[in-house]
Design a protein around this motif. Structure first.
Motif, PDB file in Angstrom:
ATOM      1  N   ALA A 148      35.876  42.030  41.749  1.00 47.36           N
ATOM      2  CA  ALA A 148      36.938  41.305  41.357  1.00 47.36           C
ATOM      3  C   ALA A 148      38.454  41.891  40.780  1.00 47.36           C
ATOM      4  N   LEU A 197      37.569  30.873  40.948  1.00 40.12           N
ATOM      5  CA  LEU A 197      36.705  31.950  41.336  1.00 40.12           C
ATOM      6  C   LEU A 197      34.790  31.724  42.127  1.00 40.12           C
ATOM      7  N   MET A 250      35.442  30.926  45.427  1.00 33.29           N
ATOM      8  CA  MET A 250      35.809  32.033  46.361  1.00 33.29           C
ATOM      9  C   MET A 250      34.844  32.293  46.519  1.00 33.29           C
ATOM     10  N   VAL A 257      40.862  37.272  47.140  1.00 29.51           N
ATOM     11  CA  VAL A 257      40.036  36.847  45.645  1.00 29.51           C
ATOM     12  C   VAL A 257      41.580  37.582  44.941  1.00 29.51           C
TER      13      VAL A 257
END
Lengths: 291, 257
Positions: A33, A85, A88, A96
């Motif tokens: 990410a 996170l 996600m 993201v």
């Protein structure tokens, strides 16, 4: 002499860019990410330190405030990964990206709401002092920035190449599934990488705020650091630092030698050139899988 | 007979809506090599992934030394003593060979025993000792497979799950790898569950075998018995039977259906 001083101040700026770029790359390598809030992490870390140590606020001793600020940002990074996170996971990359951009906005306005939007600078023991080397006059804060960056880089190098946890982090970033098979707790490792990203951002922020004023929108220079990371080859830690140094050095020299305005373009122009001629970046370490 | 080290009971596992494992039961006993044979897409790899905790089973139980491990995270399963040597090697390409091997012992803390195991691994795979400081990604396919097995051994597993160690290797290398697998089983008493498409080599090293087809176990017997079974011979070992008319029969029925 002029040029040498330009060089030193460029180097100091470059160190800060490099450290933010390092945060980008750390998190990207470990979790795939891109944390677009990395610049804002830096700003927030700086403001936490200012809040802890400046006489207008809490007035705690600088040397106590710094590790506390690093710890706070580390915990912030860790909890962010655990609470948001990780949820996600499995969503598309773009989700993201948008999340981290939004997070940057939140941090920016939170900092503005708490500490006001005016520029402030950190009351560090280095501020305003000078180092004389013959005829050369250097700000102590600039020397400190370069010195701390070298120190941090060395510490990170040792951590990633010598410690078990560091090697496990590398392993998890190179082959998540295999790391899982080897009993490495990949999720916790990823949270720890976010924590590390927070700590590095805090250091960058402290360095930035001790050599000049910082305001909540300073976090936007994360974009410049992003360019630095791209130049270095997203995914290479030394590359990120060197990319940062390149941008830091090019800026003052472009301002010195070229017409006004070009110095702002220069970092992105370099990024474009790198993307055209070496799309993988200067220090890429990608490797194809053998079957 | 002794209690099985690994006991899988009525396991079911899904990829989204697709049922990949349809009620598999099997047992692996101490010191045995148990092989699971099957064609592409039979669910062999999924079975191993479910057993090692990378996938969560929808139903069924997995007992390791009598302790339930179904639904546990993969790293917890490794801590309990079962390691998975994945299909396609899955090494860490940018780390050195030595670091790769050392990571196999990530969950362990007994330094002295780890050092002894390291020596043991290097004695079985001298090429890895030679290339210790080289990046693992620069190894050849066969060396990478040895590295994957060596790395797995470093976890000092009670059961080792081997997924297609022969994948993509030349017959000579397959021979070499399987010789080492057999030696590890005999000399170090490593219990193994071996998934293979190459039925011949797998049955040669195994004590017991299962045949899987579309998510089910269709045959289970000792390795020699499987090797001599007509069905396994014609479908997995490629033995052709002459018919009365001297031609090969293309429409053949499997007796288990």
């Amino acid at each position: 002499m002029d040029l040498l001083q330009l060089f030193i101040s460029g180097l100091a700026n470059g160190c800060v860019y490099g450290l933010i770029a390092l945060g980008f790359v750390l998190i990207y390598k470990a979790t795939e990410a891109v944390n677009f809030a990395q610049g804002d992490f830096m700003m927030f870390g700086a403001f936490i330190t200012i809040w802890l140590t400046n006489t207008d606020y809490l007035g705690i001793n600088f040397w106590i405030a710094v590790p506390v600020a690093m710890l706070i940002m580390g915990a912030f990074g860790y909890l962010l990964d655990v609470a948001i996170l990780r949820k996600m996971f499995g969503q598309s990359q773009i989700a993201v990206v948008i999340l981290t951009i939004a997070l940057g906005f939140i941090l920016r306005f939170a900092a503005g709401a708490i500490w006001a939007h005016e520029p402030q600078s950190l009351e560090s023991p280095f501020a305003g002092r000078e180092v004389r080397l013959g005829e050369l006059v250097l700000g102590l804060e600039e020397v400190a920035v370069v010195f701390v960056t070298i120190l941090l880089t060395f510490a990170l190098y040792l951590f990633f190449n010598r410690s078990k946890l560091g090697i496990a982090m590398q392993a998890a970033s190179q082959n998540q599934l295999a790391a899982y098979y080897m009993g490495i707790p990949v999720k916790r490792i990823q949270s720890l990488v976010w924590a590390l990203g927070g700590v590095v951002a805090a250091v960058a922020g402290i360095l930035f705020a001790s050599k000049g004023a910082i305001d909540p929108s300073t976090g936007l220079l994360g974009i410049k650091a992003f360019a630095a990371a791209v130049i270095g080859g997203f995914g290479s830690l030394p590359g990120a630092l060197i990319g940062g140094l390149i941008i830091g050095l090019v800026e003052p020299f472009a301002a010195y030698g070229l017409p006004a305005g070009y110095s702002q373009i220069a970092p992105y122009a370099i990024m474009l050139l790198v993307l055209i001629f070496r799309p993988a970046g200067l220090f890429s370490t990608t490797q194809k899988k053998k079957v | 007979m002794t209690e099985p080290v690994l006991k899988v009971d009525n396991l079911e596992s899904y990829y989204g809506p697709i049922m990949a494992i349809r009620g598999v039961s099997l047992e692996v006993r101490q010191g045995q090599i148990v092989t699971v044979l099957g064609a592409n897409g039979a669910g062999k790899t999924t079975l191993l992934k479910t057993v090692s905790g990378v996938m969560t089973p929808a139903k069924g139980t997995i007992l390791l030394n009598g302790e339930p491990i179904h639904g546990a995270e993969a790293d917890a399963v490794v801590r309990k003593g079962m390691v998975h040597v994945p299909e396609g090697r899955e090494i860490f390409p940018l780390l050195s060979v030595g670091e790769n091997v050392a990571l196999g012992a990530y969950v362990r803390t007994d330094k002295a025993q780890i050092a002894r195991d390291l020596e043991m691994v290097y004695s079985y795979f001298p090429i890895l000792a030679e290339r210790q400081n080289q990046r693992a990604g620069t190894l050849s396919g066969g060396q990478q497979q040895m590295l994957a097995i060596g790395r797995g051994l470093m976890a000092a597993p009670k059961v080792m799950l081997l997924d297609e160690p022969s994948l993509g290797l030349s017959p000579l290398l397959v021979e070499e790898i399987f010789t080492i697998i057999r030696r590890l089983n005999k000399e170090q008493q490593v219990t193994m569950m071996l998934v293979e498409q190459n039925a011949k080599v797998a049955l040669d090293v195994a004590d017991y075998g299962y045949v899987m087809e579309i998510g089910r176990i269709v045959m289970a017997d000792t390795a020699p018995a499987l090797e001599s079974s007509k069905d396994v011979q014609s479908f997995y070992l490629g033995v052709q039977e002459e018919t009365q008319r001297g031609q090969r029969r293309w429409k053949q029925r499997k007796t288990w259906r």
